[in-house]
Design a protein around this motif. Structure first.
Motif, PDB file in Angstrom:
ATOM      1  N   UNK A   3     -99.496  82.227  52.416  1.00 21.68           N
ATOM      2  CA  UNK A   3    -100.593  81.721  51.589  1.00 21.68           C
ATOM      3  C   UNK A   3    -101.894  81.643  52.384  1.00 21.68           C
ATOM      4  N   UNK A   4    -101.753  81.456  53.709  1.00 21.51           N
ATOM      5  CA  UNK A   4    -102.947  81.320  54.532  1.00 21.51           C
ATOM      6  C   UNK A   4    -103.848  82.543  54.434  1.00 21.51           C
ATOM      7  N   UNK A   5    -103.254  83.675  54.235  1.00 25.32           N
ATOM      8  CA  UNK A   5    -104.083  84.871  54.137  1.00 25.32           C
ATOM      9  C   UNK A   5    -104.893  84.845  52.836  1.00 25.32           C
ATOM     10  N   UNK A   6    -104.391  84.123  51.825  1.00 31.55           N
ATOM     11  CA  UNK A   6    -105.146  84.009  50.580  1.00 31.55           C
ATOM     12  C   UNK A   6    -106.217  82.937  50.685  1.00 31.55           C
ATOM     13  N   UNK A   7    -105.877  81.873  51.416  1.00 31.57           N
ATOM     14  CA  UNK A   7    -106.792  80.745  51.455  1.00 31.57           C
ATOM     15  C   UNK A   7    -107.146  80.483  52.911  1.00 31.57           C
ATOM     16  N   UNK A   8    -108.425  80.437  53.232  1.00 31.02           N
ATOM     17  CA  UNK A   8    -108.745  80.185  54.636  1.00 31.02           C
ATOM     18  C   UNK A   8    -109.665  78.979  54.805  1.00 31.02           C
ATOM     19  N   UNK A   9    -109.919  78.259  53.715  1.00 34.32           N
ATOM     20  CA  UNK A   9    -110.789  77.081  53.816  1.00 34.32           C
ATOM     21  C   UNK A   9    -110.054  75.862  53.246  1.00 34.32           C
ATOM     22  N   UNK A  10    -109.978  74.803  54.032  1.00 33.13           N
ATOM     23  CA  UNK A  10    -109.259  73.582  53.629  1.00 33.13           C
ATOM     24  C   UNK A  10    -110.178  72.384  53.804  1.00 33.13           C
ATOM     25  N   UNK A  11    -109.909  71.354  53.034  1.00 39.65           N
ATOM     26  CA  UNK A  11    -110.653  70.112  53.278  1.00 39.65           C
ATOM     27  C   UNK A  11    -110.246  69.534  54.637  1.00 39.65           C
ATOM     28  N   UNK A  12    -108.928  69.462  54.848  1.00 37.25           N
ATOM     29  CA  UNK A  12    -108.430  68.805  56.072  1.00 37.25           C
ATOM     30  C   UNK A  12    -107.372  69.687  56.735  1.00 37.25           C
ATOM     31  N   UNK A  13    -107.537  69.882  58.035  1.00 42.27           N
ATOM     32  CA  UNK A  13    -106.492  70.541  58.825  1.00 42.27           C
ATOM     33  C   UNK A  13    -105.776  69.449  59.619  1.00 42.27           C
ATOM     34  N   UNK A  14    -104.460  69.336  59.443  1.00 40.33           N
ATOM     35  CA  UNK A  14    -103.667  68.371  60.210  1.00 40.33           C
ATOM     36  C   UNK A  14    -102.792  69.194  61.157  1.00 40.33           C
ATOM     37  N   UNK A  15    -102.999  69.000  62.449  1.00 36.04           N
ATOM     38  CA  UNK A  15    -102.233  69.813  63.400  1.00 36.04           C
ATOM     39  C   UNK A  15    -101.054  68.982  63.893  1.00 36.04           C
ATOM     40  N   UNK A  16     -99.865  69.282  63.369  1.00 34.10           N
ATOM     41  CA  UNK A  16     -98.649  68.568  63.761  1.00 34.10           C
ATOM     42  C   UNK A  16     -97.866  68.103  62.551  1.00 34.10           C
ATOM     43  N   UNK A  17     -96.540  68.235  62.652  1.00 34.78           N
ATOM     44  CA  UNK A  17     -95.683  67.792  61.547  1.00 34.78           C
ATOM     45  C   UNK A  17     -94.706  66.725  62.019  1.00 34.78           C
ATOM     46  N   UNK A  18     -95.132  65.916  63.001  1.00 36.88           N
ATOM     47  CA  UNK A  18     -94.354  64.741  63.383  1.00 36.88           C
ATOM     48  C   UNK A  18     -94.712  63.593  62.441  1.00 36.88           C
ATOM     49  N   UNK A  19     -94.337  62.379  62.827  1.00 38.46           N
ATOM     50  CA  UNK A  19     -94.606  61.227  61.957  1.00 38.46           C
ATOM     51  C   UNK A  19     -96.110  61.073  61.696  1.00 38.46           C
ATOM     52  N   UNK A  20     -96.941  61.250  62.739  1.00 38.44           N
ATOM     53  CA  UNK A  20     -98.389  61.073  62.546  1.00 38.44           C
ATOM     54  C   UNK A  20     -98.928  62.138  61.588  1.00 38.44           C
TER      55      UNK A  20
END
Ligand SMILES: Cc1cc2nc3c(=O)[nH]c(=O)nc-3n(C[C@H](O)[C@H](O)[C@H](O)COP(=O)(O)OP(=O)(O)OC[C@H]3O[C@@H](n4cnc5c(N)ncnc54)[C@H](O)[C@@H]3O)c2cc1C
Length: 492
Positions: A3-20
């Motif tokens: 999907x990233x190739x379709x969409x390249x602009x996001x409101x928020x980028x969260x780097x990490x999929x741990x608890x935080x």
């Protein structure tokens, strides 16, 4: 990630999929587009390995906020940020209740249905909620299930943030997926990339923990603080093959005692709190005792406890020990300290804001100041919950105030297909430099020679010619973190 190739602009980028990362992502409603990255599979993280539990004052009859604050400050050597500790302790119970009541997270209960809270080193009350001895895996399982229900959250698995650069009203993030480098744009970014454990040979941390978010923030000009405040856990399983799985603090909380190579208790020589002294004190005591006895052989002894209770209370640890032929109900468990946790990191305020506008950091990669020089057991999952929520709340306030969205999209980075692969052996070199220079107690001679070696590694990596792969990104992050840590210790 297609999907990233379709969409390249996001409101928020969260780097990490741990608890935080997950808890922060979950704070946004369906109108906010969130891209959440995981460098490897979505459940490979420090969070997934957390055993002991999450500390919070849920019952004011037998406990108080003041006592939790006091315990946190004592463990941290009173070097904690008092405002951040206050927020952690007062707001944490609300977040623990939220994951329990609204996100399906389960904690162990007694027969009468009340929470079965445990005790860990440095806590003056039983206030640790736990799910057997795999609390982190329970949190990760339930929070992942929640994120999957939220259509505004897109998960990019096996996707590495390489670097961030400022663009008008936001960031361009250069990311690596399937060996290719590409870019996405975001108005806000929350770094939740976890710790730096993998710069050590002996660590409990998984392969994700190479300090990538800390390097990305540093390169962007964010202030990094107290990166040398590293916690060495006193009791990792000491196997001959170097496997360092954690023997949770709560085993000592349930009565295990430490013994030296002569099978004698020794903590009374170093601290009146004995086995329940804070982690830094116990780790230092083990190293000093090893110098006194001339041996690295240490043990945890909980053989006096009821075997059925031990198997029920610590199923994961029991199994882990049995793989090495150690039956904790009958045998002493061989242990030694190892790197475990990072107290310092990207400097943030109590809203998780870094010194770079629109850039936030939460969880282990952040320096909120809550832990001071030494984290109190089970306070880090709490920190990840409280401050990732506060980051999201601050972003929501900015959005509501009409702060402009990202509006400049420079050309994406061209892929670098034909650079040289990063030379083998650099990670091992960095790890042995760190083991020699700064493991529990610093060795200043080894730190100075180590710094020269690290400088040379950094020059070589930055001289160009290497293809930008996840391996390259990790080596660069490890060398950068090692450089900051050793320089900080050397200056003290
Ligand atoms: C064995 C063990 C036991 C523990 N026990 C406890 C406990 O009982 N109680 C407690 O409070 N704490 C405990 N901790 C500490 C606690 O688990 C962590 O501090 C906390 O989970 C950190 O959460 P986090 O979300 O900040 O980072 P993590 O959970 O480590 O998540 C980091 C995420 O960032 C991603 N990432 C990293 N780099 C990149 C990149 N370049 N690009 C994209 N993604 C990236 C990773 O893939 C991962 O998804 C324990 C830690 C360990 C290792």
């Amino acid at each position: 990630m297609d999907k990233l190739t379709n969409k390249s602009v996001y409101d928020v980028l969260v780097v990490g999929s741990g608890v935080a990362g997950m808890y922060g992502s979950l704070q946004f409603d369906s109108s906010t587009s969130v891209l959440m990255l995981a460098k490897y599979e979505k459940n490979v993280s420090n969070s997934n390995l957390a055993q002991g539990g999450v500390a919070a004052v849920l019952d004011l009859k037998d406990d108080s906020y003041e006592l939790h604050i006091k315990d946190t400050m004592i463990a941290g050597g009173n070097a904690n940020d008092t405002e951040a500790v206050d927020v952690l302790v007062h707001e944490g119970p609300g977040d623990v209740l939220n994951v329990m009541n609204n996100m399906g997270v389960e904690f162990d209960r007694k027969e009468d249905g009340t929470l079965d809270k445990t005790l860990e080193g440095g806590h003056s009350r039983r206030r640790i909620m736990h799910y057997k001895d795999s609390t982190g895996a329970e949190l990760v399982r339930k929070l992942l299930a929640e994120t999957e229900k939220h259509k505004n959250i897109e998960l990019g698995e096996n996707t590495t943030l390489y670097s961030l650069s400022r663009v008008k009203s936001g960031f361009r993030a250069d990311i690596i997926k399937d060996g290719k480098l590409g870019s996405v744009f975001c108005s806000y970014c929350i770094l939740c990339t976890g710790g730096i454990g993998r710069i050590y040979k002996y660590t409990t941390n998984p392969k994700t923990a190479t300090g990538d978010g800390i390097r990305a923030a540093y390169e962007l000009g964010a202030k990094i603080k107290n990166l040398s405040y590293i916690q060495f856990h006193p009791t990792a399983f000491n196997s001959e093959d170097g496997e360092q799985f954690l023997i949770s603090e709560s085993v000592r909380g349930e009565g295990a005692v430490l013994k030296n190579c002569n099978k004698e208790r020794f903590m009374q020589r170093y601290d009146e709190r004995l086995e329940l002294a804070p982690r830094d004190v116990v780790s230092r005591s083990i190293i000093l005792e090893s110098r006194r006895t001339g041996s690295n052989n240490f043990y945890l002894d909980i053989t006096h406890e009821d075997p059925d209770f031990l198997k029920r209370r610590f199923p994961g640890i029991y199994e882990g020990c049995m793989k090495y032929g150690v039956d904790m109900t009958k045998d002493f468990i061989p242990i030694f300290p190892c790197q475990h946790y990072l107290m310092g990191g990207i400097e943030t305020d109590i809203d998780a804001k870094t010194t770079v506008p629109r850039l936030y950091a939460a969880g282990e990669c952040a320096n909120t100041g809550v832990h001071g020089k030494n984290r109190l057991a089970s306070n880090s999952l709490l920190e990840a919950l409280v401050f990732s929520r506060r980051a999201a709340q601050d972003i929501k306030r900015c959005m509501a105030a009409g702060f402009p969205s990202v509006c400049e999209y420079p050309s994406p980075v061209e892929p670098v297909p034909c650079g040289a692969p990063v030379p083998k052996g650099i990670k091992t070199e960095i790890r042995s430099i760190m083991q020699r220079g700064y493991f529990v107690l610093p060795d200043y001679g080894a730190i100075r020679s180590g710094l020269n070696q690290i400088d040379n590694i950094l020059k070589r990596l930055k001289s160009g010619g290497f293809s930008v792969t996840t391996e390259f990104c990790e080596v660069l992050s490890m060398a950068t973190a090692a450089h900051i840590i050793l320089s900080e210790v050397d200056e003290k």
